[in-house]
Design an enzyme around this catalytic site. Sequence first.
Site, short mmCIF file in Angstrom:
data_model
loop_
_atom_site.label_atom_id
_atom_site.label_comp_id
_atom_site.label_asym_id
_atom_site.label_seq_id
_atom_site.Cartn_x
_atom_site.Cartn_y
_atom_site.Cartn_z
N GLN A 1 -5.45 -8.99 -2.60
CA GLN A 1 -5.62 -7.94 -1.58
C GLN A 1 -7.09 -7.66 -1.31
OE1 GLN A 1 -3.54 -7.74 -4.20
NE2 GLN A 1 -1.74 -6.50 -3.78
N ASP B 1 -1.29 4.96 -6.55
CA ASP B 1 0.12 4.81 -6.16
C ASP B 1 1.00 5.95 -6.65
OD1 ASP B 1 -1.04 1.95 -6.05
OD2 ASP B 1 0.84 1.87 -4.92
N GLY C 1 0.86 -1.18 0.00
CA GLY C 1 0.00 0.00 0.00
C GLY C 1 0.90 1.23 0.00
N ARG D 1 10.33 -0.99 -4.06
CA ARG D 1 9.19 -1.06 -5.00
C ARG D 1 9.15 0.25 -5.79
NH1 ARG D 1 3.63 -3.30 -3.05
NH2 ARG D 1 3.50 -3.78 -5.28
O1 MRU Z 1 0.77 -3.91 -4.68
P1 MRU Z 1 0.07 -3.18 -3.56
O2 MRU Z 1 -0.79 -4.06 -2.73
O3 MRU Z 1 1.04 -2.35 -2.75
O4 MRU Z 1 -0.88 -2.17 -4.32
C1 MRU Z 1 -1.68 -1.32 -3.55
C2 MRU Z 1 -2.54 -0.46 -4.36
O5 MRU Z 1 -2.49 -0.43 -5.57
C3 MRU Z 1 -3.41 0.49 -3.60
O6 MRU Z 1 -4.62 0.68 -4.25
C4 MRU Z 1 -2.67 1.83 -3.51
O7 MRU Z 1 -1.42 1.64 -2.92
C5 MRU Z 1 -3.42 2.84 -2.75
S1 MRU Z 1 -3.42 2.42 -1.05
C6 MRU Z 1 -4.03 3.59 -0.10
#
Ligand code: MRU
Length: 339
Positions: free
Chosen positions: A189, A230, A42, A77
């Site tokens: 998720q 993101d 996240g 990441r």
């Molecule tokens: O790969 P992840 O689980 O880190 O991806 C998370 C997302 O795409 C969320 O929608 C994004 O980080 C917004 S979280 C407030």
Amino acid sequence: MKWENGVYLVLDQLRLPENISYIECLSPEDVARTIVNMNLRGAPLIGAAASAAIVLNYSLEDPADFRELFNMLLQTRPTAVNLRNVLEEAGCLYESNRSKTASELRDVFKTFSDHVHARDLERNLTMGENGADHLESIFGKKRLKVITHCNAGALATCGYGTALGVIRSLKKRDMLEHVFIDETRPYLQGARLTAFEMVCENIPHTLITDSTASWVMKTEDIDIVITGADRVAANGDLANKIGTYPLAICANYHKIPYMSAMPLETFDLSIMSGRSIVIEKRSDSELLFFNGKRIAPEKTAGLHLGFDVVPAELIHSLITEKGVISGGISEEKIAGLFK
Ligand code: MRU
């Protein structure tokens, strides 16, 4: 996450919902590993965890070590910009405290990290209310049917959530009918984390496969689609979990507003459009194997992209802690949020 006796404890999201267990992080590398391995994920949470990783570094006085640490964390990441933004703040703090001893610097960074965690929660609470105000201005007191994707909740942030923060605020106003949750392969998720949060909050919800979303839009009188983000470029193009782009296309086809909620920290005004967003490519084994067993033929390769980009023209509204922009997302309107 929490601190216990100088150890940063990270809730292991890969074990949810069956197990609530914590990973002990004693070094920046431990924190970096939890990010790379998706125990912690996240966009805002990754940034906050990076601030805690710095506190666990024991040779803070050496600028070369600090730069190495900065780069090591930045590479965990690539897509979510919150990580870079928090690290850059930490870098400025480092520059202005260079004369301090290692132990004084640790105190400085602990205070900074606590602040990063606390302010994220504050921002989400405000964002949730801004989003609910915005939706009330569009729909009145109607109880809304919502589709969301991935997890943009308390688990992706330091509490309350971005998209799920808006959903929580709608619930408080009795403006929520039902939430449809995309499961979000391959880490699920939606299935494991968002559904878990909805159960904890007693919010009526149904889990769907990502490919079911368009049919649900057609048959279920969906009012809005809302996700997190993101990275948002200066023109409003935004990267979010893979599958968000088709979701936004389908929402537009069905004349359902596609909205996204994020703190200003998620904007990257140094890039003009989504074309410059680096999309994380993860190992294809995460697609080709399920529960440790290969599910595709040996000779089949997979393409596992973590994110896609929604062009600004498909976005109805961007909801932030500074306010909401809608009615056509433009560079000028985005710049206005930063004034
Ligand atoms: O790969 P992840 O689980 O880190 O991806 C998370 C997302 O795409 C969320 O929608 C994004 O980080 C917004 S979280 C407030």
